[in-house]
Motif scaffolding. Structure first.
Motif, PDB file in Angstrom:
ATOM      1  N   THR A  10       0.859  -1.180   0.000  1.00 14.60           N
ATOM      2  CA  THR A  10       0.000   0.000   0.000  1.00 14.60           C
ATOM      3  C   THR A  10       0.897   1.233   0.000  1.00 14.60           C
ATOM      4  N   PRO A  11       0.385   2.362  -0.465  1.00 11.97           N
ATOM      5  CA  PRO A  11       1.198   3.585  -0.414  1.00 11.97           C
ATOM      6  C   PRO A  11       1.703   3.879   0.999  1.00 11.97           C
ATOM      7  N   ARG A  12       0.871   3.646   2.004  1.00 15.62           N
ATOM      8  CA  ARG A  12       1.276   3.898   3.396  1.00 15.62           C
ATOM      9  C   ARG A  12       2.438   2.985   3.799  1.00 15.62           C
ATOM     10  N   SER A  13       2.339   1.710   3.453  1.00 19.58           N
ATOM     11  CA  SER A  13       3.412   0.761   3.787  1.00 19.58           C
ATOM     12  C   SER A  13       4.692   1.105   3.051  1.00 19.58           C
ATOM     13  N   LEU A  17       8.288   2.135   4.816  1.00 18.96           N
ATOM     14  CA  LEU A  17       9.527   1.442   4.496  1.00 18.96           C
ATOM     15  C   LEU A  17      10.555   2.405   3.911  1.00 18.96           C
ATOM     16  N   ALA A  18      10.136   3.228   2.964  1.00 16.92           N
ATOM     17  CA  ALA A  18      11.066   4.169   2.341  1.00 16.92           C
ATOM     18  C   ALA A  18      11.641   5.132   3.375  1.00 16.92           C
ATOM     19  N   ARG A  19      10.825   5.621   4.283  1.00 13.15           N
ATOM     20  CA  ARG A  19      11.331   6.531   5.322  1.00 13.15           C
ATOM     21  C   ARG A  19      12.381   5.855   6.198  1.00 13.15           C
ATOM     22  N   VAL A  20      12.113   4.618   6.593  1.00 16.87           N
ATOM     23  CA  VAL A  20      13.072   3.873   7.424  1.00 16.87           C
ATOM     24  C   VAL A  20      14.392   3.711   6.671  1.00 16.87           C
ATOM     25  N   LEU A  21      14.311   3.331   5.397  1.00 23.78           N
ATOM     26  CA  LEU A  21      15.535   3.118   4.614  1.00 23.78           C
ATOM     27  C   LEU A  21      16.299   4.421   4.394  1.00 23.78           C
ATOM     28  N   PRO A  26      23.284   4.769   4.238  1.00 20.11           N
ATOM     29  CA  PRO A  26      24.185   5.840   3.802  1.00 20.11           C
ATOM     30  C   PRO A  26      24.236   6.005   2.288  1.00 20.11           C
ATOM     31  N   VAL A  27      23.317   5.355   1.583  1.00 22.41           N
ATOM     32  CA  VAL A  27      23.277   5.431   0.119  1.00 22.41           C
ATOM     33  C   VAL A  27      21.934   5.997  -0.313  1.00 22.41           C
ATOM     34  N   PRO A  28      21.851   6.527  -1.535  1.00 21.10           N
ATOM     35  CA  PRO A  28      20.567   7.046  -2.016  1.00 21.10           C
ATOM     36  C   PRO A  28      19.506   5.948  -2.100  1.00 21.10           C
ATOM     37  N   VAL A  29      18.275   6.323  -1.757  1.00 22.86           N
ATOM     38  CA  VAL A  29      17.126   5.414  -1.847  1.00 22.86           C
ATOM     39  C   VAL A  29      16.197   5.957  -2.919  1.00 22.86           C
ATOM     40  N   ALA A  41       8.800  10.581   1.394  1.00 27.89           N
ATOM     41  CA  ALA A  41       9.774   9.871   2.225  1.00 27.89           C
ATOM     42  C   ALA A  41      11.115  10.585   2.289  1.00 27.89           C
ATOM     43  N   GLY A  42      11.306  11.583   1.462  1.00 31.10           N
ATOM     44  CA  GLY A  42      12.605  12.238   1.403  1.00 31.10           C
ATOM     45  C   GLY A  42      13.631  11.411   0.646  1.00 31.10           C
ATOM     46  N   ALA A  43      13.150  10.534  -0.238  1.00 31.25           N
ATOM     47  CA  ALA A  43      14.046   9.679  -1.020  1.00 31.25           C
ATOM     48  C   ALA A  43      14.800  10.521  -2.044  1.00 31.25           C
TER      49      ALA A  43
END
Length: 171
Positions: A10-13, A17-21, A26-29, A41-43
């Motif tokens: 889901t978009p929420r899930s 996950l993206a926020r945690v990563l 230390p690498v781009p997400v 998420a600030g990816a």
């Protein structure tokens, strides 16, 4: 780089996950298919396919420095993508892959090289699809600046050792 690719999420899930990563790595997400989730998420960016919102329409509404990649799997897709302001092309599937069965027929190193040469001058091209430590160097020799993998690492009994082996296999 790490890409969040969660087709059933889901978009929420995906956002969680993206926020945690983003916070932990230390690498781009990057986030697959979902520019909105990537932004929230600030990816570092998003990866788009030809069924997603058109990259040329997305570029003007994302902040400077936000990475946008595009999938290319055929000459037709290369022709479409050639004029888009992408930061990189992801070309494949290089080999048969069980992680994306709908990806199409495997290109092999020669087919990969043909599509890679269609990229605009200076465009980084990444090989994707069924790549292993045993085949990664061949794809790089065919024109890739790097490779993207799922199964070669996540399908391994020891993902860390598999990732190191993949890195060591690259020229």
């Amino acid at each position: 780089m790490v890409q969040v690719r969660w087709k059933d999420g889901t978009p929420r899930s995906m956002l969680q996950l993206a926020r945690v990563l983003v916070q932990a790595l230390p690498v781009p997400v990057l986030v697959n298919d979902r520019v909105d989730v990537a932004l929230a998420a600030g990816a570092a960016g998003a990866h788009l396919g030809h069924d997603d919102p058109p990259l040329d329409a997305v570029r003007p509404v994302v902040p400077p420095g936000f990475l946008l990649g595009i999938s290319v799997g055929s000459v037709l897709e290369a022709d479409r993508a050639r004029t888009w302001p992408a930061d990189y092309w992801s070309v494949g599937p290089c080999f048969a892959t069980g992680n994306k069965p709908e990806a199409g027929r495997a290109l092999g190193p020669e087919g990969f090289g043909t599509l890679a040469r269609l990229a605009p001058e200076g465009m980084p091209v990444i090989g994707i699809g069924g790549i292993t430590a045993g085949t990664a160097a061949e794809i790089v020799r065919s024109g890739a600046v790097g490779v993207a993998v799922i199964g070669a690492v996540l399908g391994a009994a020891d993902p860390e050792t598999a990732a190191r082996g993949l890195r060591e296999a690259l020229p």
